[in-house]
Motif scaffolding. Sequence first.
Motif, PDB file in Angstrom:
ATOM      1  N   PRO A   1      31.729 -70.551  -3.822  1.00 22.10           N
ATOM      2  CA  PRO A   1      32.036 -71.959  -4.050  1.00 22.10           C
ATOM      3  C   PRO A   1      33.193 -72.470  -3.190  1.00 22.10           C
ATOM      4  CG  PRO A   1      32.851 -70.640  -5.859  1.00 22.10           C
ATOM      5  CD  PRO A   1      32.065 -69.723  -4.976  1.00 22.10           C
ATOM      6  N   ALA A   2      33.882 -71.563  -2.500  1.00 23.39           N
ATOM      7  CA  ALA A   2      35.002 -71.972  -1.644  1.00 23.39           C
ATOM      8  C   ALA A   2      34.583 -72.209  -0.195  1.00 23.39           C
ATOM      9  CB  ALA A   2      36.100 -70.908  -1.694  1.00 23.39           C
TER      10      ALA A   2
ATOM     11  N   THR B   1      33.832 -78.413   0.258  1.00 28.38           N
ATOM     12  CA  THR B   1      33.199 -77.330  -0.489  1.00 28.38           C
ATOM     13  C   THR B   1      31.941 -77.899  -1.156  1.00 28.38           C
ATOM     14  OG1 THR B   1      34.391 -77.873  -2.502  1.00 28.38           O
ATOM     15  CG2 THR B   1      35.441 -76.269  -1.002  1.00 28.38           C
TER      16      THR B   1
ATOM     17  N   ALA C   1      31.503 -78.229  -4.276  1.00 27.36           N
ATOM     18  CA  ALA C   1      32.004 -79.135  -5.314  1.00 27.36           C
ATOM     19  C   ALA C   1      32.429 -80.470  -4.704  1.00 27.36           C
ATOM     20  CB  ALA C   1      33.166 -78.504  -6.068  1.00 27.36           C
ATOM     21  N   GLY C   2      32.973 -80.434  -3.509  1.00 25.45           N
ATOM     22  CA  GLY C   2      33.341 -81.670  -2.811  1.00 25.45           C
ATOM     23  C   GLY C   2      32.124 -82.517  -2.508  1.00 25.45           C
TER      24      GLY C   2
ATOM     25  N   ASP D   1      31.035 -84.029  -5.819  1.00 21.49           N
ATOM     26  CA  ASP D   1      31.908 -85.154  -6.186  1.00 21.49           C
ATOM     27  C   ASP D   1      31.542 -86.397  -5.386  1.00 21.49           C
ATOM     28  OD1 ASP D   1      33.442 -83.923  -8.151  1.00 21.49           O
ATOM     29  OD2 ASP D   1      34.943 -83.211  -6.714  1.00 21.49           O
TER      30      ASP D   1
ATOM     31  N   ALA E   1      29.683 -80.299  -9.954  1.00 20.10           N
ATOM     32  CA  ALA E   1      31.009 -79.986  -9.416  1.00 20.10           C
ATOM     33  C   ALA E   1      31.835 -79.182 -10.419  1.00 20.10           C
ATOM     34  CB  ALA E   1      31.736 -81.267  -9.042  1.00 20.10           C
ATOM     35  N   GLU E   2      31.726 -79.516 -11.702  1.00 15.28           N
ATOM     36  CA  GLU E   2      32.488 -78.806 -12.734  1.00 15.28           C
ATOM     37  C   GLU E   2      32.119 -77.329 -12.794  1.00 15.28           C
ATOM     38  OE1 GLU E   2      32.280 -80.691 -16.557  1.00 15.28           O
ATOM     39  OE2 GLU E   2      32.702 -82.661 -15.661  1.00 15.28           O
TER      40      GLU E   2
ATOM     41  N   LEU F   1      31.150 -75.495 -10.370  1.00 13.13           N
ATOM     42  CA  LEU F   1      31.653 -74.811  -9.165  1.00 13.13           C
ATOM     43  C   LEU F   1      33.169 -74.803  -9.050  1.00 13.13           C
ATOM     44  CD1 LEU F   1      29.101 -76.146  -6.565  1.00 13.13           C
ATOM     45  CD2 LEU F   1      29.163 -73.885  -7.608  1.00 13.13           C
ATOM     46  N   THR F   2      33.849 -75.518  -9.922  1.00 14.39           N
ATOM     47  CA  THR F   2      35.292 -75.613  -9.858  1.00 14.39           C
ATOM     48  C   THR F   2      35.924 -74.626 -10.832  1.00 14.39           C
ATOM     49  OG1 THR F   2      35.110 -77.933  -9.265  1.00 14.39           O
ATOM     50  CG2 THR F   2      37.257 -77.184 -10.010  1.00 14.39           C
ATOM     51  N   PRO F   3      36.757 -73.705 -10.312  1.00 19.18           N
ATOM     52  CA  PRO F   3      37.377 -72.709 -11.205  1.00 19.18           C
ATOM     53  C   PRO F   3      38.345 -73.336 -12.193  1.00 19.18           C
ATOM     54  CG  PRO F   3      38.016 -72.332  -8.913  1.00 19.18           C
ATOM     55  CD  PRO F   3      37.148 -73.545  -8.960  1.00 19.18           C
TER      56      PRO F   3
END
Length: 58
Positions: free
Chosen positions: A29-30, A39, A41-42, A45, A53-54, A56-58
């Motif tokens: 995910p990074a 990323t 998640a970006g 978003d 996105a949630e 994939l976001t730690p």
Amino acid sequence: MSTACSAHHAASTGAPDDARLLLERGADPATVDDRFGLTPAGWADFLGRAEFAEVLTP
């Protein structure tokens, strides 16, 4: 060659289950794509896919 990974492309669907499956299968995910500098998640978003996105976001 693009550095966008499968998770970047899956962000367009916004399906949280897709994100979970990709993480289980080893998606990073990074990973930052070389075109937009985002990323997965970006991308999510930007596309208004908050739930994806949630995941994939730690």
